[in-house]
Design an enzyme around this catalytic site. Structure first.
Site, short mmCIF file in Angstrom:
data_model
loop_
_atom_site.label_atom_id
_atom_site.label_comp_id
_atom_site.label_asym_id
_atom_site.label_seq_id
_atom_site.Cartn_x
_atom_site.Cartn_y
_atom_site.Cartn_z
CG ASP A 63 -23.73 24.59 -22.76
OD1 ASP A 63 -24.41 23.59 -22.41
OD2 ASP A 63 -22.69 24.49 -23.44
CG ASP A 102 -22.60 23.75 -18.86
OD1 ASP A 102 -21.69 23.00 -18.47
OD2 ASP A 102 -23.63 23.34 -19.42
CE LYS A 132 -22.32 20.33 -17.76
NZ LYS A 132 -21.90 20.21 -19.18
CD GLU A 134 -20.39 20.25 -23.91
OE1 GLU A 134 -19.93 20.03 -25.05
OE2 GLU A 134 -21.56 20.60 -23.71
CD GLU A 202 -25.66 15.17 -23.31
OE1 GLU A 202 -26.64 15.54 -23.98
OE2 GLU A 202 -24.84 15.96 -22.80
#
Length: 327
Positions: A63, A102, A132, A134, A202
């Site tokens: 994204d 994403d 994926k 978050e 990250e």
């Protein structure tokens, strides 16, 4: 989720036919053997082809396209429909890497049903192999678990989670104090427990990433998280140095090594093109390949004159003379 036998040994791209997709089984085997996993983002067909040719293990349709391609300041504005366009383009170009798409902000947080519906679309309409998502809040952990239970592979993402900048207070590294560092490890473990096959770390300190990598049974993929992860991911445009203009510095993070300065090459080429068009040296005879015979030009000019286009007829005749003089 793979038809590759468990005892198949992955030995790199040379062991695969060009159309053989990297599988989760092969990633697990690389992880077990301590072989680093390579991940690069892609948002369109040309970048996907490059990643495919390089033999990269995983292609992430991130994204981050919101910022890198669409010019937004954050990842929040990009929609699912926009992401699906990027996914389809990448799927056409990258035939070898495992494809991970994403889930954009706002498409999986409300309920497990919403999360599964979105993930299904990313696979069915986007052509991805996995998704994926978050973060490690209870709702996001539940979303990850529900998606896995629906038969879809999930990659988690902890540390700096760009979709959560509202509560993080901006793009801030995580894990820089004891409580935050422990939370990174705990969240990664929760995502593993939910069934994720891998976790992106990250913008966390290297010792924290090392601890998380050691604690997990699944691979970690670092971005700004030091050398102790199971693999690394970088954004295609960042590692190539695509955007060199100071106004666009926001999309080139300080942890990214630029393996080329492609932006400089592009800028130089565009300036040369502009100058050659202005001075008339392009296209010239070499790049004007389509021919018409003199007799046909004569007939063409006569027909133009007959229809009253005197100036057009003269222009065609003058063009022939100029071309002959240049050759």
């Amino acid at each position: 989720m793979s038809n590759v036998p468990e005892n198949t040994v992955y030995s790199g791209p040379q062991s695969q036919s060009p159309n053989q997709r990297v599988t989760l089984t092969q990633l697990r085997q690389k992880h077990k053997k301590g072989e680093p996993i390579t991940v690069v983002t892609a948002y369109d067909y040309p970048s996907a082809v490059h990643i495919d040719m390089a033999g990269i293990d995983v292609c992430l349709v991130g994204d981050s396209a919101s910022m890198v391609v669409h010019g937004h300041d954050t990842t929040l504005p990009i929609t699912l429909d926009e992401m699906l366009v990027h996914c389809r383009a990448v799927a056409r170009g990258a035939k070898r890497p495992l494809l991970v798409g994403d889930l954009p902000f706002g498409t999986y947080e409300s309920s497990s049903d919403q999360a599964v519906d979105t993930a299904v679309r990313v696979l069915k309409e986007g052509g991805m192999d996995a998704i994926k998502l978050e973060g490690g809040s209870p709702s996001r952990i539940s979303a990850a678990k529900a998606i896995v239970e629906a038969g879809i592979a999930v990659m988690g993402h902890v540390g700096l989670t760009p979709q959560a900048i509202s509560v993080l207070g901006g793009f801030r590294p995580q894990g820089k104090n004891v409580a935050s560092a422990v939370k990174v490890v705990e969240t990664a473990l929760a995502l593993q427990e939910a069934g994720c096959f891998s976790v992106v770390l990250e913008c966390v300190p290297a010792p924290v990433a090392a601890a998380a990598t050691s604690a997990l049974r699944i691979p970690t993929v670092g971005i700004g998280a030091g050398p102790f992860c199971s693999g690394q991911v970088l954004v295609y445009h960042d590692l190539l140095g695509m955007l060199q203009h100071p106004h666009h510095a926001k999309v080139t993070p300080k942890f990214c090594k630029q393996y080329a300065r492609v932006g400089d090459v592009i800028n130089k080429a565009l300036l040369e093109y502009k100058e050659e068009v202005k001075n008339g040296s392009f296209p010239g005879p070499l790049y004007s390949p389509y021919k018409i015979s003199r007799s046909d030009v004569s007939d063409f000019s006569n027909e133009l004159q007959r229809q009253g286009f005197e100036e057009a007829a003269s222009a065609a005749a003058e063009a022939v003379e100029k071309i002959d003089n240049e050759q």
